[in-house]
Design an enzyme around this catalytic site. Structure first.
Site, PDB file in Angstrom:
ATOM      1  N   VAL A  11       0.829  -1.213   0.000  1.00  0.00           N
ATOM      2  CA  VAL A  11       0.000   0.000   0.000  1.00  0.00           C
ATOM      3  C   VAL A  11       0.863   1.263   0.000  1.00  0.00           C
ATOM      4  O   VAL A  11       0.677   2.162  -0.817  1.00  0.00           O
ATOM      5  CB  VAL A  11      -0.957  -0.013   1.216  1.00  0.00           C
ATOM      6  CG1 VAL A  11      -1.579   1.351   1.439  1.00  0.00           C
ATOM      7  CG2 VAL A  11      -2.045  -1.048   0.991  1.00  0.00           C
ATOM      8  N   LEU A 151      -7.159  -0.326  -2.910  1.00  0.00           N
ATOM      9  CA  LEU A 151      -6.463  -0.895  -4.065  1.00  0.00           C
ATOM     10  C   LEU A 151      -6.416  -2.413  -3.967  1.00  0.00           C
ATOM     11  O   LEU A 151      -6.478  -2.979  -2.872  1.00  0.00           O
ATOM     12  CB  LEU A 151      -5.043  -0.327  -4.182  1.00  0.00           C
ATOM     13  CG  LEU A 151      -4.035  -0.547  -3.054  1.00  0.00           C
ATOM     14  CD1 LEU A 151      -3.490  -1.953  -3.015  1.00  0.00           C
ATOM     15  CD2 LEU A 151      -2.901   0.446  -3.171  1.00  0.00           C
ATOM     16  N   GLU A 153      -4.082  -5.741  -4.990  1.00  0.00           N
ATOM     17  CA  GLU A 153      -2.767  -6.155  -5.487  1.00  0.00           C
ATOM     18  C   GLU A 153      -2.942  -6.728  -6.883  1.00  0.00           C
ATOM     19  O   GLU A 153      -3.938  -7.381  -7.176  1.00  0.00           O
ATOM     20  CB  GLU A 153      -2.153  -7.192  -4.545  1.00  0.00           C
ATOM     21  CG  GLU A 153      -1.698  -6.558  -3.246  1.00  0.00           C
ATOM     22  CD  GLU A 153      -1.173  -7.565  -2.230  1.00  0.00           C
ATOM     23  OE1 GLU A 153      -0.713  -8.647  -2.631  1.00  0.00           O
ATOM     24  OE2 GLU A 153      -1.228  -7.253  -1.034  1.00  0.00           O
ATOM     25  N   ALA A 253     -16.395 -19.325  -8.012  1.00  0.00           N
ATOM     26  CA  ALA A 253     -16.094 -20.383  -7.044  1.00  0.00           C
ATOM     27  C   ALA A 253     -14.632 -20.784  -7.237  1.00  0.00           C
ATOM     28  O   ALA A 253     -14.091 -20.678  -8.330  1.00  0.00           O
ATOM     29  CB  ALA A 253     -17.012 -21.575  -7.275  1.00  0.00           C
ATOM     30  N   CYS A 261      -5.457  -9.400   3.176  1.00  0.00           N
ATOM     31  CA  CYS A 261      -6.563  -8.542   3.627  1.00  0.00           C
ATOM     32  C   CYS A 261      -7.804  -9.300   4.065  1.00  0.00           C
ATOM     33  O   CYS A 261      -8.167  -9.249   5.235  1.00  0.00           O
ATOM     34  CB  CYS A 261      -6.920  -7.552   2.519  1.00  0.00           C
ATOM     35  SG  CYS A 261      -5.622  -6.335   2.263  1.00  0.00           S
TER      36      CYS A 261
HETATM   37  N1  LIG Z   1      -2.003  -5.210   0.508  1.00  0.00           N
HETATM   38  C1  LIG Z   1      -3.189  -4.786   0.111  1.00  0.00           C
HETATM   39  O1  LIG Z   1      -3.699  -5.155  -0.938  1.00  0.00           O
HETATM   40  C2  LIG Z   1      -3.952  -3.807   0.959  1.00  0.00           C
HETATM   41  C3  LIG Z   1      -5.045  -3.125   0.405  1.00  0.00           C
HETATM   42  C4  LIG Z   1      -5.736  -2.219   1.195  1.00  0.00           C
HETATM   43  C5  LIG Z   1      -5.349  -1.989   2.499  1.00  0.00           C
HETATM   44  N2  LIG Z   1      -4.300  -2.685   3.020  1.00  0.00           N
HETATM   45  C6  LIG Z   1      -3.905  -2.383   4.393  1.00  0.00           C
HETATM   46  O2  LIG Z   1      -2.775  -1.514   4.352  1.00  0.00           O
HETATM   47  C7  LIG Z   1      -1.875  -1.817   5.416  1.00  0.00           C
HETATM   48  C8  LIG Z   1      -0.491  -2.134   4.856  1.00  0.00           C
HETATM   49  O3  LIG Z   1      -0.616  -3.315   4.083  1.00  0.00           O
HETATM   50  P1  LIG Z   1       0.591  -3.814   3.147  1.00  0.00           P
HETATM   51  O4  LIG Z   1       0.085  -5.008   2.414  1.00  0.00           O
HETATM   52  O5  LIG Z   1       1.155  -2.656   2.399  1.00  0.00           O
HETATM   53  O6  LIG Z   1       1.630  -4.264   4.271  1.00  0.00           O
HETATM   54  P2  LIG Z   1       3.180  -4.652   4.066  1.00  0.00           P
HETATM   55  O7  LIG Z   1       3.466  -5.642   5.115  1.00  0.00           O
HETATM   56  O8  LIG Z   1       3.429  -4.987   2.636  1.00  0.00           O
HETATM   57  O9  LIG Z   1       3.951  -3.281   4.360  1.00  0.00           O
HETATM   58  C9  LIG Z   1       4.036  -2.680   5.606  1.00  0.00           C
HETATM   59  C10 LIG Z   1       5.394  -2.006   5.704  1.00  0.00           C
HETATM   60  O10 LIG Z   1       5.424  -1.180   6.859  1.00  0.00           O
HETATM   61  C11 LIG Z   1       6.747  -1.199   7.398  1.00  0.00           C
HETATM   62  N3  LIG Z   1       6.711  -0.687   8.770  1.00  0.00           N
HETATM   63  C12 LIG Z   1       6.219  -1.262   9.880  1.00  0.00           C
HETATM   64  N4  LIG Z   1       6.372  -0.437  10.947  1.00  0.00           N
HETATM   65  C13 LIG Z   1       6.956   0.694  10.495  1.00  0.00           C
HETATM   66  C14 LIG Z   1       7.366   1.933  11.094  1.00  0.00           C
HETATM   67  N5  LIG Z   1       7.168   2.170  12.395  1.00  0.00           N
HETATM   68  N6  LIG Z   1       7.944   2.851  10.321  1.00  0.00           N
HETATM   69  C15 LIG Z   1       8.136   2.637   9.012  1.00  0.00           C
HETATM   70  N7  LIG Z   1       7.771   1.490   8.378  1.00  0.00           N
HETATM   71  C16 LIG Z   1       7.186   0.540   9.104  1.00  0.00           C
HETATM   72  C17 LIG Z   1       7.151  -2.649   7.246  1.00  0.00           C
HETATM   73  O11 LIG Z   1       8.552  -2.811   7.284  1.00  0.00           O
HETATM   74  C18 LIG Z   1       6.551  -2.992   5.852  1.00  0.00           C
HETATM   75  O12 LIG Z   1       7.478  -2.775   4.809  1.00  0.00           O
HETATM   76  C19 LIG Z   1      -2.530  -2.945   6.199  1.00  0.00           C
HETATM   77  O13 LIG Z   1      -3.290  -2.400   7.243  1.00  0.00           O
HETATM   78  C20 LIG Z   1      -3.450  -3.598   5.187  1.00  0.00           C
HETATM   79  O14 LIG Z   1      -4.545  -4.235   5.784  1.00  0.00           O
HETATM   80  C21 LIG Z   1      -3.587  -3.558   2.271  1.00  0.00           C
END
Ligand SMILES: NC(=O)c1ccc[n+]([C@@H]2O[C@H](COP(=O)([O-])OP(=O)(O)OC[C@H]3O[C@@H](n4cnc5c(N)ncnc54)[C@H](O)[C@@H]3O)[C@@H](O)[C@H]2O)c1
Length: 438
Positions: A11, A151, A153, A253, A261
């Site tokens: 994200v 979004l 992936e 299905a 997520c």
């Molecule tokens: N992946 C998806 O498709 C998607 C879509 C919508 C929402 N989300 C939500 O967005 C959020 C992030 O998801 P993601 O898939 O990008 O996660 P991810 O695990 O790919 O990325 C999270 C990043 O945050 C970093 N991080 C953690 N603590 C930190 C800090 N204190 N300072 C700086 N960086 C730090 C980690 O090292 C990691 O690189 C989640 O809450 C998820 O539910 C994800």
């Protein structure tokens, strides 16, 4: 506008690159130094179509930078975006440590007014905790807002640059103004921006994922019924999907949903509901139906071989939780691998993008091939888990020549049972009549 994005995963990296594409001056922060070092070299830490081009162009123009230091990124930023992970805690709730740590560090680095917006998926009420964490570490003025991300992936860049809607949760006009400016590039008329109160915005994200997951589990349960009563779920899907009140999306299905997520967000929503003492029976059933569905294909493979898989070699095509991503978090492939290994099979997998993540997580539990047909050499059966484009129309003659057995398990109903039968394969889909070789 100067923007700091904290968390540079699926994200944060897409959002950071997207905001820079809108012309803003963006710094992406991550605590993972390897991730930041590779981004500084221009290498992507994740597979996402269109992302390398977006990152390279904006980095070259000087609008997109990377750092491991929140203290470097935040001073002067009018908008700070929290995009760190919110994984499931043991009780199913969303783990908020990463979000609140980020909030605290942002607070400590503020040098003037800024809007701190949570893009991570967080339970209702988190904004209050974020506000408290920031207030405890700064004397600067600030606003807190919610901006859940929708979004997907595999198509994340498109979704960010051309979203169906942008949800802004805020109770503060100044914050609304900053966020409208940040998203000005999305649409000139701004009509895709929906402003609402923070709690409604936080809940909207969970409601959206729960609704989509409900459609999938509904179809998976109907698929099991279709098998028992001799119907074909694919025909049922087309039949109901052509009703505009229903629509044709998210009706496939398959072998259950996974990813970073849906599963964790359903658990977190159920946890919120338990705490509020409001049973969400539908969501609860969706989750249970999915857990069941993730085992269906493996059980079918085991049953086909009479319960014994020792000495059997099974090829698996597709390991990522869906096509066009390298993300394997809660992928149905992981469940299948566990089941087949427990039954004694030896496994060879192929995935265009997720092999490195599978290797890192599973070691040598499964051999990995560099191209799809190499995985099928001497295989007794081939199982499709992830319907990457390149796997949707297999060369059945080639498979027939390379495989030892002639059985196909199609976990996504993308292969033709008739073609498989003609080529001498037994075919099993999901919710479709099984067919034996001709
Ligand atoms: N992946 C998806 O498709 C998607 C879509 C919508 C929402 N989300 C939500 O967005 C959020 C992030 O998801 P993601 O898939 O990008 O996660 P991810 O695990 O790919 O990325 C999270 C990043 O945050 C970093 N991080 C953690 N603590 C930190 C800090 N204190 N300072 C700086 N960086 C730090 C980690 O090292 C990691 O690189 C989640 O809450 C998820 O539910 C994800």
């Amino acid at each position: 506008m100067k923007i700091a994005v904290v968390g540079t995963g699926y994200v944060g990296l897409v959002a950071g690159a997207g905001f820079s594409e809108f012309g803003h001056d963006v710094t992406c922060v991550d605590i993972d130094p390897t991730r930041i070092a590779s981004l500084k070299r221009g290498e992507m830490p994740i597979h996402e179509p269109g992302l390398p081009e977006l990152v390279h162009r904006n980095a070259k123009l000087g609008r997109l930078q990377f750092t491991t230091s929140i203290a470097d990124a935040v001073p002067g930023a009018q908008l700070c975006v929290i995009a760190v992970g919110t994984p499931s805690a043991a009780d199913g709730s969303a783990e908020l440590n990463y979000v609140l740590d980020a909030a605290k560090q942002i607070g400590a680095a503020l040098t003037g007014y800024a809007v701190i917006v949570t893009k991570s998926t967080v339970p209702v009420g988190t904004a209050d905790k974020v506000r408290a964490a920031i207030a405890a570490s700064t004397k600067q003025p600030f606003s807190v807002a919610s901006n859940p991300e929708f979004l997907k992936e595999g198509d994340a860049v498109n979704d960010f640059l051309k979203p169906a809607r942008v949800i802004i949760g805020t109770d503060d006009d100044r914050a609304t103004g900053v966020l409208r400016d940040a998203y000005a590039g999305v649409m000139r008329t701004g009509e895709r921006i929906q402003v609402m109160d923070i709690r409604s915005a936080e809940l909207t994200k969970y409601a959206a994922n729960a609704m989509l997951a409900t459609r999938i589990s509904f179809m998976n349960e109907l698929a099991r019924l279709a098998e028992q009563v001799g119907a074909d779920i694919e025909k049922v899907r087309v039949g109901i999907g052509s009703d505009p009140r229903i629509g044709n999306k998210f009706l496939f299905a398959g072998c259950g949903f996974g990813g970073s997520c849906f599963p964790k967000d359903l658990r977190a929503l159920l946890h919120t509901a338990r705490e509020a003492d409001v049973p969400l029976n539908v969501v609860d059933a969706v989750e249970r139906a999915n857990e069941r569905q993730k085992h269906v294909l493996g059980e079918r493979v085991v049953a086909h071989f009479g319960g014994k898989l020792s000495g059997k070699r099974i090829a698996i095509w597709g390991l990522a939780f869906k096509p066009e991503t390298d993300d394997i978090r809660e992928s149905p492939a992981l469940t299948l691998i566990e089941q087949l290994r427990a039954a004694g099979a030896s496994l060879v997998g192929y995935d265009p993008a997720a092999a490195a993540n599978i290797r890192a997580q599973l070691g040598d539990a499964i051999a990995l091939a560099d191209e799809p047909y190499a995985a099928t050499d001497q295989a007794d059966a081939l199982v499709l888990i992830t319907e990457w484009h390149e796997l949707r129309h297999p060369d059945l003659a080639k498979l027939g020549a390379r495989m030892r057995g002639k059985v196909l398990f199609d976990g996504r109903n993308v292969w033709s049972p008739a073609d498989a039968r003609k080529a001498g394969f037994a075919y099993y889909g999901i919710g479709r009549p099984a067919s034996q070789a001709q």
